[in-house]
Motif scaffolding. Structure first.
Motif, PDB file in Angstrom:
ATOM      1  N   ASN A   1      20.076 -79.212  59.082  1.00  0.00           N
ATOM      2  CA  ASN A   1      20.943 -80.204  58.518  1.00  0.00           C
ATOM      3  C   ASN A   1      21.317 -81.434  59.802  1.00  0.00           C
ATOM      4  OD1 ASN A   1      21.194 -78.818  56.036  1.00  0.00           O
ATOM      5  ND2 ASN A   1      22.991 -77.481  56.865  1.00  0.00           N
ATOM      6  N   ALA A   2      20.564 -81.240  60.623  1.00  0.00           N
ATOM      7  CA  ALA A   2      20.945 -82.266  61.636  1.00  0.00           C
ATOM      8  C   ALA A   2      20.440 -83.687  61.451  1.00  0.00           C
ATOM      9  CB  ALA A   2      20.594 -81.978  63.169  1.00  0.00           C
ATOM     10  N   GLU A   3      20.629 -84.719  61.587  1.00  0.00           N
ATOM     11  CA  GLU A   3      20.096 -86.121  61.309  1.00  0.00           C
ATOM     12  C   GLU A   3      19.176 -86.482  62.410  1.00  0.00           C
ATOM     13  OE1 GLU A   3      23.111 -89.113  60.611  1.00  0.00           O
ATOM     14  OE2 GLU A   3      24.151 -87.672  58.798  1.00  0.00           O
ATOM     15  N   LYS A   4      19.537 -86.112  63.641  1.00  0.00           N
ATOM     16  CA  LYS A   4      18.746 -86.771  64.783  1.00  0.00           C
ATOM     17  C   LYS A   4      17.834 -85.464  65.489  1.00  0.00           C
ATOM     18  CE  LYS A   4      20.196 -89.497  67.652  1.00  0.00           C
ATOM     19  NZ  LYS A   4      21.151 -90.143  68.853  1.00  0.00           N
ATOM     20  N   PRO A   5      17.036 -85.414  66.062  1.00  0.00           N
ATOM     21  CA  PRO A   5      16.565 -84.047  66.800  1.00  0.00           C
ATOM     22  C   PRO A   5      17.143 -83.774  68.047  1.00  0.00           C
ATOM     23  CG  PRO A   5      15.101 -86.189  67.195  1.00  0.00           C
ATOM     24  CD  PRO A   5      16.418 -86.529  66.314  1.00  0.00           C
ATOM     25  N   ALA A   6      17.242 -82.715  68.293  1.00  0.00           N
ATOM     26  CA  ALA A   6      17.779 -82.243  69.623  1.00  0.00           C
ATOM     27  C   ALA A   6      16.979 -82.392  70.710  1.00  0.00           C
ATOM     28  CB  ALA A   6      18.267 -80.786  69.407  1.00  0.00           C
ATOM     29  N   LEU A   7      15.617 -82.495  70.259  1.00  0.00           N
ATOM     30  CA  LEU A   7      14.457 -82.622  71.362  1.00  0.00           C
ATOM     31  C   LEU A   7      13.440 -83.314  70.644  1.00  0.00           C
ATOM     32  CD1 LEU A   7      14.143 -79.205  72.941  1.00  0.00           C
ATOM     33  CD2 LEU A   7      14.961 -80.824  73.987  1.00  0.00           C
ATOM     34  N   ALA A   8      13.009 -84.462  71.456  1.00  0.00           N
ATOM     35  CA  ALA A   8      11.918 -85.248  70.802  1.00  0.00           C
ATOM     36  C   ALA A   8      10.707 -85.494  71.657  1.00  0.00           C
ATOM     37  CB  ALA A   8      12.603 -86.787  70.204  1.00  0.00           C
ATOM     38  N   ASN A   9       9.562 -85.279  71.336  1.00  0.00           N
ATOM     39  CA  ASN A   9       8.332 -85.467  71.883  1.00  0.00           C
ATOM     40  C   ASN A   9       8.415 -84.913  73.432  1.00  0.00           C
ATOM     41  OD1 ASN A   9       7.272 -86.955  69.769  1.00  0.00           O
ATOM     42  ND2 ASN A   9       8.494 -88.707  70.246  1.00  0.00           N
ATOM     43  N   ILE A  10       8.636 -83.860  73.676  1.00  0.00           N
ATOM     44  CA  ILE A  10       8.763 -83.188  75.034  1.00  0.00           C
ATOM     45  C   ILE A  10       7.408 -82.609  75.320  1.00  0.00           C
ATOM     46  CG2 ILE A  10       9.818 -81.489  76.480  1.00  0.00           C
ATOM     47  CD1 ILE A  10      11.632 -83.543  75.437  1.00  0.00           C
ATOM     48  N   SER A  11       6.760 -83.073  76.418  1.00  0.00           N
ATOM     49  CA  SER A  11       5.314 -82.571  76.654  1.00  0.00           C
ATOM     50  C   SER A  11       5.650 -82.327  78.491  1.00  0.00           C
ATOM     51  CB  SER A  11       4.502 -83.631  76.602  1.00  0.00           C
ATOM     52  OG  SER A  11       4.397 -83.979  75.191  1.00  0.00           O
ATOM     53  N   PHE A  12       5.109 -81.085  78.954  1.00  0.00           N
ATOM     54  CA  PHE A  12       5.257 -80.802  80.498  1.00  0.00           C
ATOM     55  C   PHE A  12       4.607 -79.730  80.547  1.00  0.00           C
ATOM     56  CE2 PHE A  12       8.888 -78.843  79.190  1.00  0.00           C
ATOM     57  CZ  PHE A  12       8.906 -77.589  80.079  1.00  0.00           C
ATOM     58  N   LYS A  13       3.863 -79.355  81.655  1.00  0.00           N
ATOM     59  CA  LYS A  13       3.295 -78.248  82.074  1.00  0.00           C
ATOM     60  C   LYS A  13       3.838 -77.699  83.368  1.00  0.00           C
ATOM     61  CE  LYS A  13      -1.396 -75.997  82.203  1.00  0.00           C
ATOM     62  NZ  LYS A  13      -2.889 -76.352  82.347  1.00  0.00           N
ATOM     63  N   ALA A  14       3.961 -76.492  83.267  1.00  0.00           N
ATOM     64  CA  ALA A  14       4.313 -75.574  84.400  1.00  0.00           C
ATOM     65  C   ALA A  14       3.468 -74.466  84.739  1.00  0.00           C
ATOM     66  CB  ALA A  14       5.742 -75.268  84.285  1.00  0.00           C
ATOM     67  N   GLY A  15       3.130 -74.142  86.097  1.00  0.00           N
ATOM     68  CA  GLY A  15       2.335 -72.797  86.288  1.00  0.00           C
ATOM     69  C   GLY A  15       2.756 -71.989  87.112  1.00  0.00           C
TER      70      GLY A  15
ATOM     71  N   ILE B   1      12.826 -82.078  85.353  1.00  0.00           N
ATOM     72  CA  ILE B   1      12.625 -82.956  84.208  1.00  0.00           C
ATOM     73  C   ILE B   1      14.025 -83.532  84.027  1.00  0.00           C
ATOM     74  CG2 ILE B   1      12.051 -82.730  81.874  1.00  0.00           C
ATOM     75  CD1 ILE B   1      10.349 -80.171  82.541  1.00  0.00           C
ATOM     76  N   VAL B   2      14.000 -84.615  83.637  1.00  0.00           N
ATOM     77  CA  VAL B   2      15.441 -85.328  83.494  1.00  0.00           C
ATOM     78  C   VAL B   2      15.633 -85.658  81.770  1.00  0.00           C
ATOM     79  CG1 VAL B   2      16.935 -87.198  83.801  1.00  0.00           C
ATOM     80  CG2 VAL B   2      15.450 -86.390  85.501  1.00  0.00           C
ATOM     81  N   LEU B   3      16.400 -84.844  81.155  1.00  0.00           N
ATOM     82  CA  LEU B   3      16.681 -85.070  79.498  1.00  0.00           C
ATOM     83  C   LEU B   3      17.921 -86.054  79.435  1.00  0.00           C
ATOM     84  CD1 LEU B   3      16.154 -81.495  78.180  1.00  0.00           C
ATOM     85  CD2 LEU B   3      14.488 -83.229  78.293  1.00  0.00           C
ATOM     86  N   ASP B   4      17.319 -86.989  78.440  1.00  0.00           N
ATOM     87  CA  ASP B   4      18.650 -87.816  78.036  1.00  0.00           C
ATOM     88  C   ASP B   4      18.500 -87.936  76.583  1.00  0.00           C
ATOM     89  OD1 ASP B   4      20.662 -89.704  78.289  1.00  0.00           O
ATOM     90  OD2 ASP B   4      19.283 -91.398  78.252  1.00  0.00           O
ATOM     91  N   GLU B   5      19.426 -87.505  75.852  1.00  0.00           N
ATOM     92  CA  GLU B   5      19.715 -87.540  74.357  1.00  0.00           C
ATOM     93  C   GLU B   5      18.351 -86.807  73.643  1.00  0.00           C
ATOM     94  OE1 GLU B   5      20.578 -91.351  73.029  1.00  0.00           O
ATOM     95  OE2 GLU B   5      22.649 -91.364  73.863  1.00  0.00           O
ATOM     96  N   GLY B   6      17.848 -85.698  74.312  1.00  0.00           N
ATOM     97  CA  GLY B   6      16.790 -85.148  73.687  1.00  0.00           C
ATOM     98  C   GLY B   6      15.511 -85.662  73.884  1.00  0.00           C
ATOM     99  N   GLU B   7      15.271 -86.427  74.698  1.00  0.00           N
ATOM    100  CA  GLU B   7      14.132 -87.124  75.285  1.00  0.00           C
ATOM    101  C   GLU B   7      13.884 -87.084  76.719  1.00  0.00           C
ATOM    102  OE1 GLU B   7      13.606 -91.034  73.906  1.00  0.00           O
ATOM    103  OE2 GLU B   7      13.528 -90.352  71.809  1.00  0.00           O
ATOM    104  N   ILE B   8      12.652 -87.064  77.221  1.00  0.00           N
ATOM    105  CA  ILE B   8      12.499 -87.026  78.675  1.00  0.00           C
ATOM    106  C   ILE B   8      12.561 -88.493  79.267  1.00  0.00           C
ATOM    107  CG2 ILE B   8      10.690 -86.560  80.453  1.00  0.00           C
ATOM    108  CD1 ILE B   8       9.564 -84.432  78.745  1.00  0.00           C
ATOM    109  N   ALA B   9      13.568 -88.492  80.183  1.00  0.00           N
ATOM    110  CA  ALA B   9      13.643 -89.760  80.953  1.00  0.00           C
ATOM    111  C   ALA B   9      13.106 -89.957  82.145  1.00  0.00           C
ATOM    112  CB  ALA B   9      15.385 -89.889  81.136  1.00  0.00           C
ATOM    113  N   GLY B  10      12.440 -88.629  82.666  1.00  0.00           N
ATOM    114  CA  GLY B  10      11.822 -88.827  84.024  1.00  0.00           C
ATOM    115  C   GLY B  10      11.281 -87.378  84.523  1.00  0.00           C
TER     116      GLY B  10
END
Length: 576
Positions: free
Chosen positions: A344-358, A539-548
């Motif tokens: 029931n949320a209007e906005k995504p908690a996370l959006a278009n998150i892409s990264f890889k960790a080994g 990974i820097v998150l800002d409002e559910g998106e990767i800022a850097g």
């Protein structure tokens, strides 16, 4: 309610034995008045002492047989009903354990506790009553009428008057009581919720001097339950006196008109005595049926609430054919365009998150409050499923893996450190039940917990109270980390697990972790810049998106959000 009775299959032998024994008990009770009538009419009237002894002995034999049947029926009834209750509790608990957090929250903790305890107890109790009364009441009613008619058909008009009045009383009580039973269960939920909040939040309540306010809240919830219970009991209190009044008037009528018939020679004294007993049995069979009509709807309300839980379908399921990860890419996590919405949320908690960790890498996640850091971590062990995109563990989508196998690979430390009642050793061993004492000690040393454990009176056998309320927040975090380390996992997920530690312990713990889990993939959610500065990847998150994404020095030059976080925490000379 009858949907739940499918769980009685395992106890069908006990149920059948209980029903047969109740049937035999009822037959014995129906036969006794006839024997008594024969003693009076053939033995006492004729002065036949030998006949009295013979039939009296047979009566005693029938009574003892009925008593034995009653005791055995009670045993098998209790065994099947309690076993049924145990099975249902186990089913509900197991089902709730399989639900995701979103599904869990639909009902709420307080209501789930009430449904698992009080509601199941209500159904269990009614089953106990049903297994006895369901056979006894109808059989005694019908059998009693047949036997009464066989004694004197004309006197049976008393039943034509009294039984409809009894039925009207039962229907009146039932129509008033059932809605109140529904309210009662909901009010018990509310009382349970207030009680649970008070017990878990007692420190906050005391800190803000809100004891009087919470007492008022509890008294209000308690009063609601009490008032509803009083209303139910007032209605129920009407039934028994009304039924006894009808029964007594029926007895007066039977004795009055029976006496007239005896006087006219149309009826014998023994037949009247038997008729009175059969009338009593018929009336009490209606009392038993009335109790069933009251209790079954109440249990039906509880059964509906139990079925609501069992009907919830888990959204997070294991695949039919789980895939096996390749050996060549073990220890890698990859997010591919992952987005996630809470229900029931209007906005995504996370959006278009892409990264890889080994393997052997430390990936830190930082950002402001509500930026989605914990949500990102919770998606990896499938506490929630992604709304779109994919999360790959060792090259396999987590949704294509068995949940058990997936979580075996993960050592998880939640944001809120959770400990269980038991010893310190038991809590650390929760990460690996087969670990020996040396392994437990080693995990505690790496987690920087060994020092405070050694200072406790019983060391690793010191008792942890419910929720870990007898130790500090930092100590709870260190024990939670030790528990995760004992798992010897491929991936370690630490959700803000250093927040309660001082800077010295924080640094010592991170240094120890580098050596201990150097071949594992480590993801750390943190608020402190000092905790993430040395990470291989931030990974820097800002409002559910990767800022850097980058190292500390890279982000200082390329990410404004990270730079603001750093400048708010560190002095200018510490930043570089």
């Amino acid at each position: 309610m009858f949907k739940l009775f499918r769980y009685l299959k395992a106890y069908r032998l006990q149920v059948m034995l209980a029903i047969i024994l109740v049937f035999l008990q009822t037959l014995s009770e129906l036969y006794l008045p006839t024997l008594m009538s024969d003693i009076v009419d053939k033995g006492v009237v004729n002065g036949d002492i030998s006949y009295i002894w013979k039939i009296g002995a047979f009566m005693l034999l029938v009574a003892v047989g009925g008593m034995l049947c009653s005791v055995a029926a009670s045993f098998f009834t209790a065994k099947s009903a309690t076993g049924f209750g145990r099975t249902i509790r186990s089913k509900v608990f197991s089902h709730v354990e399989s639900l995701s957090q979103q599904e869990f929250d639909k009902i709420g903790t307080a209501s789930l506790i009430t449904r698992t305890t009080n509601d199941i107890f209500q159904v269990q109790q009614v089953l106990t009553i049903m297994l006895r009364m369901m056979v006894m009441a109808p059989l005694m009613c019908i059998g009693g009428m047949i036997m009464a008619l066989s004694r004197d058909a004309q006197l049976s008009w008393v039943f034509v008057v009294s039984i409809p009045i009894l039925i009207l009383v039962i229907l009146f009580v039932q129509s008033r009581a059932i809605p109140l039973f529904r309210k009662m269960q909901k009010k018990l939920d509310a009382l349970n919720r207030v009680m649970r909040e008070n017990l878990t939040g007692i420190r906050v309540i005391r800190a803000f001097s809100r004891i009087a306010f919470e007492k008022k809240r509890f008294e209000q919830a308690n009063l609601d339950v009490t008032n509803t219970a009083i209303r139910v009991n007032k209605i129920m209190a009407v039934m028994m006196p009304a039924m006894m009044l009808i029964l007594n008037f029926s007895m007066i009528s039977i004795i009055w008109f029976g006496g007239i018939r005896i006087d006219h020679g149309d009826m014998q004294v023994g037949d009247l005595m038997a008729f009175i007993q059969y009338a009593t049995q018929i009336m009490f069979s209606f009392v038993m049926m009335s109790m069933m009509f009251i209790l079954i709807p109440r249990a039906s309300v509880s059964a509906t609430r139990i079925n609501e839980v069992l009907k919830i379908e888990a959204n997070i399921l294991d695949p039919e054919s789980p895939e096996t990860p390749e050996q060549t890419i073990r220890g890698t996590i990859e997010f591919q365009n992952v987005s996630f919405y809470y229900e029931n949320a209007e906005k995504p908690a996370l959006a278009n998150i892409s990264f890889k960790a080994g393997p052997g890498e430390v990936t830190a996640i930082i950002g402001g409050t509500g930026s989605g850091k914990s949500t990102l971590l919770n998606l990896i062990p499938r506490f929630f499923d992604v709304s779109s995109g994919r999360i790959l563990i060792d090259g396999i989508d987590v949704r294509a893996m068995s949940q058990v196998e997936l979580r075996k690979k993960i050592g998880f430390v939640p944001q809120k450190a959770v400990l269980f009642t038991g010893t310190i050793a038991d809590n650390i061993r929760y990460g690996n039940e087969h670990a020996d004492h040396e392994e437990i000690q080693h995990a505690a040393e790496v987690a920087q917990a060994a020092s405070f454990i050694s200072e406790m009176a019983e060391g690793y056998q010191s008792t942890i109270s419910q929720g870990g309320t007898n130790i500090s927040g930092g100590q709870k975090q260190r024990l939670s980390i030790a528990r995760a380390l004992l798992r010897k996992a491929e991936f370690y997920l630490l959700d803000d697990s250093f927040s309660a530690l001082d800077f010295k312990t924080d640094a010592a713990l991170r240094n120890a972790l580098k050596t201990e889990i150097r071949d594992a993939c480590l993801l750390i959610v943190a608020q402190r810049v000092s905790t993430v500065m040395d990470a291989d990847r931030i990974i820097v998150l800002d409002e559910g998106e990767i800022a850097g994404i980058g190292t500390h020095h890279e982000l200082l030059n390329t990410c404004q959000v990270y730079k603001e976080i750093v400048s708010s925490q560190l002095a200018e000379e510490e930043i570089v």
